[in-house]
Design a protein around this motif. Sequence first.
Motif, short mmCIF file in Angstrom:
data_model
loop_
_atom_site.label_atom_id
_atom_site.label_comp_id
_atom_site.label_asym_id
_atom_site.label_seq_id
_atom_site.Cartn_x
_atom_site.Cartn_y
_atom_site.Cartn_z
N CYS A 1 50.00 37.28 38.68
CA CYS A 1 50.49 38.30 37.88
C CYS A 1 50.09 39.73 38.31
N HIS B 1 49.49 42.03 36.65
CA HIS B 1 48.63 42.56 35.54
C HIS B 1 47.04 42.52 36.14
N GLY C 1 46.32 39.02 37.53
CA GLY C 1 46.23 38.04 38.84
C GLY C 1 46.27 36.68 38.25
N CYS C 2 46.54 36.10 36.89
CA CYS C 2 47.01 34.83 36.41
C CYS C 2 48.01 34.54 37.35
N PRO D 1 51.93 43.75 29.48
CA PRO D 1 51.31 44.78 30.14
C PRO D 1 51.18 44.87 31.65
S1 FES Z 1 47.29 38.51 33.76
FE1 FES Z 1 49.42 38.29 33.33
S2 FES Z 1 49.69 39.28 31.71
FE2 FES Z 1 47.58 39.64 31.93
#
Ligand code: FES
Length: 204
Positions: free
Chosen positions: A122, A124, A126-127, A157
């Motif tokens: 991600c 944002h 990194g997920c 975010p």
């Molecule tokens: S890691 Fe995906 S929204 Fe925060």
Amino acid sequence: MADQKEQRRRLELKPVERRTFLRYSLIGSVSAGLGGFALASLGFLWPRPGDELAGEVDLGDAMELYEEIEDERTPIRIPEGGISIVTWDPSDESAMTLYGQDHAIIDEAEGLGLMALNSQDCPHLGCGVPWCQSSQWFECPCHGSRYNRYGEWTGGPAPRGLDRYVSFVEDGRFVANLSEELTGPARTANVLEQSPEGPSCVDA
Ligand code: FES
């Protein structure tokens, strides 16, 4: 049926990538035996590629991939590469302007194209970003960033859309270059405008 398709797809990968995958499996098994305590969220449960998975990877027959994604209304995920393959429409002028140069085109006039999104990181924090079948969006379970089916930012975010890899069609095959990652489109892009088609899978 889905398992058979996944198995077939793995057999189609170039030999060098298959050897690399076996190495990841071994590393993953050892790690699982030693660890088992530190995985904080679903996003981090997803496999991640190592440094050796690089270069051009043949991901299968382009038209078959396109039809499977459209028929099942689900991106095809390649766990070893952290890739989600999605379709796009190169006959759309705005999409062609933004994506035409670096994303695979099967048939421009017919509007048939494929993208190789990096859905494991991600933008944002990194997920991994799973697919939500009900909304037909990618939705990050960590802080709620969302992306439409083309990986364009739609909320949360994250500073931009999902990153992706340069991809192309060669001799009817869909090839992604994992050594050439492209920064995701700006928040304002949303050229392929796709509204959620059902309930979200994560809390906002
Ligand atoms: S890691 Fe995906 S929204 Fe925060």
